[in-house]
Design a protein around this motif. Structure first.
Motif, PDB file in Angstrom:
ATOM      1  N   THR A  40      23.182   2.177 -23.489  1.00  0.00           N
ATOM      2  CA  THR A  40      24.044   1.624 -22.456  1.00  0.00           C
ATOM      3  C   THR A  40      24.816   2.738 -21.754  1.00  0.00           C
ATOM      4  OG1 THR A  40      25.885   0.128 -21.996  1.00  0.00           O
ATOM      5  CG2 THR A  40      25.898   1.217 -24.141  1.00  0.00           C
ATOM      6  N   THR A  41      25.140   2.475 -20.503  1.00  0.00           N
ATOM      7  CA  THR A  41      26.027   3.385 -19.774  1.00  0.00           C
ATOM      8  C   THR A  41      27.471   3.079 -20.124  1.00  0.00           C
ATOM      9  OG1 THR A  41      26.151   1.814 -17.936  1.00  0.00           O
ATOM     10  CG2 THR A  41      24.524   3.596 -17.764  1.00  0.00           C
ATOM     11  N   GLY A  42      27.706   1.886 -20.680  1.00  0.00           N
ATOM     12  CA  GLY A  42      29.063   1.396 -20.793  1.00  0.00           C
ATOM     13  C   GLY A  42      29.463   0.869 -19.422  1.00  0.00           C
ATOM     14  N   ALA A  43      30.695   0.431 -19.283  1.00  0.00           N
ATOM     15  CA  ALA A  43      31.161  -0.115 -18.012  1.00  0.00           C
ATOM     16  C   ALA A  43      31.382   1.026 -17.015  1.00  0.00           C
ATOM     17  CB  ALA A  43      32.456  -0.879 -18.227  1.00  0.00           C
ATOM     18  N   ILE A  44      30.813   0.858 -15.815  1.00  0.00           N
ATOM     19  CA  ILE A  44      30.947   1.852 -14.752  1.00  0.00           C
ATOM     20  C   ILE A  44      31.647   1.201 -13.568  1.00  0.00           C
ATOM     21  CG2 ILE A  44      29.707   3.311 -13.106  1.00  0.00           C
ATOM     22  CD1 ILE A  44      27.449   3.527 -15.108  1.00  0.00           C
ATOM     23  N   TRP A  45      32.676   1.866 -13.056  1.00  0.00           N
ATOM     24  CA  TRP A  45      33.386   1.385 -11.876  1.00  0.00           C
ATOM     25  C   TRP A  45      32.542   1.729 -10.659  1.00  0.00           C
ATOM     26  CZ3 TRP A  45      37.807  -1.408 -11.574  1.00  0.00           C
ATOM     27  CH2 TRP A  45      38.365  -1.576 -10.308  1.00  0.00           C
ATOM     28  N   SER A  70      18.160  -3.726 -17.855  1.00  0.00           N
ATOM     29  CA  SER A  70      19.121  -4.756 -17.488  1.00  0.00           C
ATOM     30  C   SER A  70      20.263  -4.075 -16.751  1.00  0.00           C
ATOM     31  CB  SER A  70      19.639  -5.444 -18.752  1.00  0.00           C
ATOM     32  OG  SER A  70      20.527  -6.477 -18.439  1.00  0.00           O
ATOM     33  N   VAL A  71      20.652  -4.632 -15.607  1.00  0.00           N
ATOM     34  CA  VAL A  71      21.819  -4.135 -14.878  1.00  0.00           C
ATOM     35  C   VAL A  71      22.750  -5.335 -14.730  1.00  0.00           C
ATOM     36  CG1 VAL A  71      22.698  -2.968 -12.836  1.00  0.00           C
ATOM     37  CG2 VAL A  71      20.391  -2.444 -13.664  1.00  0.00           C
ATOM     38  N   LEU A  72      23.856  -5.282 -15.465  1.00  0.00           N
ATOM     39  CA  LEU A  72      24.782  -6.408 -15.526  1.00  0.00           C
ATOM     40  C   LEU A  72      25.989  -6.179 -14.633  1.00  0.00           C
ATOM     41  CD1 LEU A  72      24.802  -7.013 -19.376  1.00  0.00           C
ATOM     42  CD2 LEU A  72      23.597  -8.334 -17.628  1.00  0.00           C
ATOM     43  N   ASP A  73      26.340  -7.200 -13.874  1.00  0.00           N
ATOM     44  CA  ASP A  73      27.525  -7.169 -13.027  1.00  0.00           C
ATOM     45  C   ASP A  73      28.680  -7.734 -13.846  1.00  0.00           C
ATOM     46  OD1 ASP A  73      29.488  -7.382 -11.130  1.00  0.00           O
ATOM     47  OD2 ASP A  73      28.226  -8.386  -9.655  1.00  0.00           O
ATOM     48  N   TRP A  74      29.627  -6.885 -14.209  1.00  0.00           N
ATOM     49  CA  TRP A  74      30.770  -7.300 -15.018  1.00  0.00           C
ATOM     50  C   TRP A  74      31.946  -7.725 -14.151  1.00  0.00           C
ATOM     51  CZ3 TRP A  74      31.224  -7.880 -20.248  1.00  0.00           C
ATOM     52  CH2 TRP A  74      30.146  -7.454 -21.009  1.00  0.00           C
ATOM     53  N   GLN A  75      31.713  -7.908 -12.841  1.00  0.00           N
ATOM     54  CA  GLN A  75      32.792  -8.281 -11.936  1.00  0.00           C
ATOM     55  C   GLN A  75      33.353  -9.653 -12.281  1.00  0.00           C
ATOM     56  OE1 GLN A  75      32.139  -6.930  -8.068  1.00  0.00           O
ATOM     57  NE2 GLN A  75      33.396  -8.453  -7.076  1.00  0.00           N
ATOM     58  N   SER A  76      32.521 -10.517 -12.827  1.00  0.00           N
ATOM     59  CA  SER A  76      32.990 -11.826 -13.291  1.00  0.00           C
ATOM     60  C   SER A  76      32.716 -11.901 -14.789  1.00  0.00           C
ATOM     61  CB  SER A  76      32.254 -12.953 -12.562  1.00  0.00           C
ATOM     62  OG  SER A  76      30.907 -12.978 -12.963  1.00  0.00           O
ATOM     63  N   CYS A  77      33.290 -12.875 -15.428  1.00  0.00           N
ATOM     64  CA  CYS A  77      33.098 -13.009 -16.879  1.00  0.00           C
ATOM     65  C   CYS A  77      31.695 -13.458 -17.255  1.00  0.00           C
ATOM     66  CB  CYS A  77      34.125 -13.985 -17.453  1.00  0.00           C
ATOM     67  SG  CYS A  77      35.781 -13.273 -17.485  1.00  0.00           S
ATOM     68  N   SER A  78      30.881 -13.850 -16.281  1.00  0.00           N
ATOM     69  CA  SER A  78      29.537 -14.335 -16.596  1.00  0.00           C
ATOM     70  C   SER A  78      28.537 -13.201 -16.830  1.00  0.00           C
ATOM     71  CB  SER A  78      29.029 -15.237 -15.478  1.00  0.00           C
ATOM     72  OG  SER A  78      28.962 -14.514 -14.271  1.00  0.00           O
ATOM     73  N   GLN A  79      28.896 -11.970 -16.492  1.00  0.00           N
ATOM     74  CA  GLN A  79      28.027 -10.791 -16.681  1.00  0.00           C
ATOM     75  C   GLN A  79      26.629 -11.061 -16.147  1.00  0.00           C
ATOM     76  OE1 GLN A  79      28.520 -10.975 -20.801  1.00  0.00           O
ATOM     77  NE2 GLN A  79      30.684 -11.010 -20.436  1.00  0.00           N
TER      78      GLN A  79
END
Length: 172
Positions: A40-45, A70-79
């Motif tokens: 994982t990259t971890g969370a990236i801004w 997998s590229v997850l959008d963590w902008q919302s809680c639904s990832q």
């Protein structure tokens, strides 16, 4: 000789493939489980000018390797998974934008490069534009990197994660 509580009948050196397991595996055992590599990259801004997230995967082996990107959008809680488009050796593969976004599972031929473009869906929302790249592959070597590019195709400074900067992830 090291004795095992797991009935390891070999006289050879005992190795541990998983620190969590209390059961060692004999190094001369015909069964050697293949432990997948999950990174994982971890969370990236995400940079506000980002139009696309690029992930490259290079299969350096002489055999095909199946990977999951997998590229997850963590902008919302639904990832939510971001839509992706893939290119093998520069040639576009059938578009994935017509389907609901899912992790991309692909078998990279021997000594070939797979490039994946993920498109953020809520780029206009300024609140927590964070994403994560997850890569899962077999134990054979795959070299991977990721970065963001803007509308002009220019990489966004500070948002590049090189192969050695990814962190091992454990999925249970």
């Amino acid at each position: 000789m090291i004795k095992s509580s797991c009935n390891c009948d070999c006289d050879k050196k005992i190795i541990r493939l998983n620190k969590v397991s209390s059961c060692p595996i004999c190094s001369s055992s015909p069964f050697q489980p293949r432990v997948p590599n999950d990174f994982t990259t971890g969370a990236i801004w995400r940079n506000p000018a980002t139009e696309m997230i690029v992930v490259t995967l290079l299969n350096k082996t002489d055999t095909p390797q199946t990977v999951t990107i997998s590229v997850l959008d963590w902008q919302s809680c639904s990832q939510e998974e971001m839509p992706k488009e893939a290119f093998l050796c520069g040639e576009s593969l059938p578009s994935l934008f017509n389907e609901a976004p899912t992790p991309l599972i692909f078998t990279i031929p021997a000594k070939k490069l797979l490039t994946v473009h993920a498109t953020p869906q809520n780029a206009w929302q300024p609140v927590d534009p964070v994403y994560e790249v997850l890569i899962m592959f077999p134990p054979d070597p795959i070299i991977f990197n990721t970065w963001e590019i803007n509308n002009a195709g220019v990489p966004q400074e500070g948002n590049t994660v090189l192969h050695h900067q990814f962190q091992r992830a454990i999925f249970i």
